[in-house]
Design an enzyme around this catalytic site. Sequence first.
Site, PDB file in Angstrom:
ATOM      1  N   GLY A  66       0.951  -1.209   0.130  1.00  0.00           N
ATOM      2  CA  GLY A  66      -0.005   0.038  -0.026  1.00  0.00           C
ATOM      3  C   GLY A  66       0.873   1.147  -0.088  1.00  0.00           C
ATOM      4  O   GLY A  66       2.043   1.184  -0.383  1.00  0.00           O
ATOM      5  N   CYS A  67       0.327   2.517   0.594  1.00  0.00           N
ATOM      6  CA  CYS A  67       0.887   3.613   0.470  1.00  0.00           C
ATOM      7  C   CYS A  67       2.091   3.419   1.109  1.00  0.00           C
ATOM      8  O   CYS A  67       2.081   3.236   2.538  1.00  0.00           O
ATOM      9  CB  CYS A  67       0.006   4.796   1.401  1.00  0.00           C
ATOM     10  SG  CYS A  67       0.805   6.367   1.297  1.00  0.00           S
TER      11      CYS A  67
END
Length: 227
Positions: A50-51
């Site tokens: 993810g981020c």
Amino acid sequence: MQTRRFAALFALLSLTACAASASNAPFPNPAYDEPKTTAHATETAVLAGGCFWGMQSVFEHVRGVRQVWAGYSGGNASTAQYDTVSEGNTGHAESVKITFDPAVLSYGQLLKIYFAVAHDPTTLDRQGPDAGTQYRSEIFYASPEQKKIADAYIAQLDTAKAFDDRIVTLVQPLTGFYPAEDYHQDYARKHPNNPYIVINDAPKVAHLKQAFPGMYQEEQMVVDVRL
């Protein structure tokens, strides 16, 4: 360039990335792992989940970690820029490069934090409000031993039903890591009141401190983007 991320955030506040669909059972240690050693000053791991803001923030709080860089892995150097990667068709994933002290922290223990705290390994090409292949769960192994540890741990977690759903984390060879733009480095540290950080990333650090106090350290590292 961050409008897309914040639009997704406010549209999907109920889908925060701070907690995986884990069961209530204690999170297991890797049954197969490398021994802690003083043979090398540091080792390196590259992980995607993810981020990279949140991933970097979590691992900067893990005891034995020396430095963490936000960046891109899985694609070519020519497309390793945020705007291009955000289109979702470069092969890159937002990733972190972690250097750690193998006398303090093993690769398997690093993966334990990765699976238990840093992201949800059961969501395909999505973490909380962020969707696309650039947000996939992936372990980029740098050696055959890292691959063996990762494969064994994923199998162990699935067998133990550590999560309600099957793990979808990819395990692929590391072909390159490209550091992200300077403004992405230590983003959570520099912008602690940013709504995205408050909702998605700060809870992960709090979870690490609560669930694994022996592996937690106060943030000590300031990233130097020169690799």
